[in-house]
Scaffold this active site. Structure first.
Site, PDB file in Angstrom:
ATOM      1  CG  HIS A 279      -1.701   1.212   1.458  1.00 44.87           C
ATOM      2  ND1 HIS A 279      -3.048   1.314   1.193  1.00 44.87           N
ATOM      3  CD2 HIS A 279      -1.336   2.430   1.960  1.00 44.87           C
ATOM      4  CE1 HIS A 279      -3.469   2.521   1.497  1.00 44.87           C
ATOM      5  NE2 HIS A 279      -2.444   3.215   1.974  1.00 44.87           N
ATOM      6  CD  GLU A 280       1.902   3.643   3.674  1.00 42.15           C
ATOM      7  OE1 GLU A 280       2.263   4.710   3.134  1.00 42.15           O
ATOM      8  OE2 GLU A 280       0.835   3.531   4.291  1.00 42.15           O
TER       9      GLU A 280
ATOM     10  CG  HIS B  91       0.505   6.098  -0.849  1.00 47.22           C
ATOM     11  ND1 HIS B  91      -0.682   6.452  -1.455  1.00 47.22           N
ATOM     12  CD2 HIS B  91       0.173   5.650   0.395  1.00 47.22           C
ATOM     13  CE1 HIS B  91      -1.685   6.231  -0.624  1.00 47.22           C
ATOM     14  NE2 HIS B  91      -1.195   5.719   0.492  1.00 47.22           N
TER      15      HIS B  91
ATOM     16  CD  GLU C 210      -4.515   6.578   2.320  1.00 44.11           C
ATOM     17  OE1 GLU C 210      -4.257   5.367   2.477  1.00 44.11           O
ATOM     18  OE2 GLU C 210      -3.638   7.464   2.335  1.00 44.11           O
TER      19      GLU C 210
END
Length: 307
Positions: A140-141, A144, A215
């Site tokens: 997930h990070e 980004h 997100e």
């Protein structure tokens, strides 16, 4: 930078629109300050200096504020091992890896681009998550970073930071210097406060609208890369539940970084309206991941390989 993270054109278009609108607000804000303060040099120098500091040193500022420090593979072999596997799968440069000595279970990515990115996780997160769950959070990070929305959020938040600082400066200037000031100067400060407050409110809403979508985009990209949306959903549920049990005083420092976190640092009983939240609700994120799980099940459980 190209990677195997699934591209998200909606995220890209939303980032462009947000930056364009914030740019218009920023230009109007600087012009208003120049007219009100009658000093082009002072306004431009301060604005440029703050923007440069936030853009170039955002990673250091975030790590310092969150008590984070860089760690080597020898110090954190499990964490580095997961990051190495994900970066190899995503075909992207490996960011620096950091640990924050906090019990608050969370993670965040920061940095102006992929070559200067940092992935930071808290000791509370490492202690609570299984390896597959940690993999989902780190994917997930990393998404980004790959989608460049970390840099966009960093720059976008700059305007709100300046506006907030000016509101505080004008307020305390009024509070402690009112007796020695004429009516014209007091009126000027009041106008500066009003303009700054308006700019802060606009940037606040625009940033949160972008943050909520990014997100969901990161959840989707991580689930598609790892092929394990259920592990990410499990991590979300576990982290959100444990954050609710963290003492409120321990959350206050972290809340300033909510837009960067894997999940927001909100204490028990906090009711935040959707338009003011940096993240979608837990229910919305779990629902989206369940839909992805169904898609992957129909496709044989394997994520699509984006070149």
């Amino acid at each position: 930078m190209r990677s195997r993270f699934e591209p998200d054109r909606q995220l890209t278009s939303r980032m462009v629109v947000t930056m364009f609108l914030l740019g218009l607000v920023y230009v109007a804000f600087i012009a208003a300050l120049i007219v009100l303060l009658k000093s082009v040099v002072v306004v431009v120098v301060i604005a440029a200096g703050l923007l440069g500091a936030q853009f170039w040193f955002s990673d250091r500022i975030a790590l310092y504020a969150m008590h984070g420090h860089l760690v080597t593979a020898e110090e954190q072999p499990r964490l580095h091992g997961v990051v190495d596997r994900l970066c190899a799968t995503a075909d992207m440069p490996k960011p620096r890896v950091a640990i924050s000595d906090m019990d608050l279970p969370n993670a965040f990515a920061t940095g102006r681009n992929a070559d200067h990115a940092v992935i930071c996780v808290t000791t509370g997160l490492l202690r609570r998550l299984e390896t597959e769950e940690l993999e989902g959070v780190l994917a997930h990070e990393l998404s980004h970073v790959a989608h460049r929305d970390v840099a966009v959020i960093t720059i976008a938040s700059f305007l709100g930071v300046i506006a907030g600082l000016i509101v505080r400066f004008a307020f305390y200037s009024q509070l402690f210097g009112g007796r020695n000031r004429d009516q014209n100067t007091a009126a000027l400060l009041a106008i500066v406060m009003a303009v700054s407050a308006l700019v802060y409110a606009i940037s606040f809403l625009l940033i949160r609208a972008l943050s909520r979508y990014r997100e969901l985009a990161a959840d989707r990209a991580a689930a598609m890369l790892t092929g394990k949306p259920s592990a990410l959903a499990s991590a979300l549920t576990k982290v959100s539940g444990d954050i609710a049990r963290i003492p409120t005083q321990d959350l206050r420092t972290a809340q300033a970084f909510n837009a960067f976190f894997f999940t927001p640092a909100l204490g028990p009983g906090t009711a935040v309206a959707n338009m003011f939240s940096t993240h979608p609700s837990l229910e919305r994120r779990i629902e989206a991941l369940a839909e992805i799980s169904a898609q992957l099940g129909e496709a044989g459980g394997k994520p699509r390989d984006e070149a």
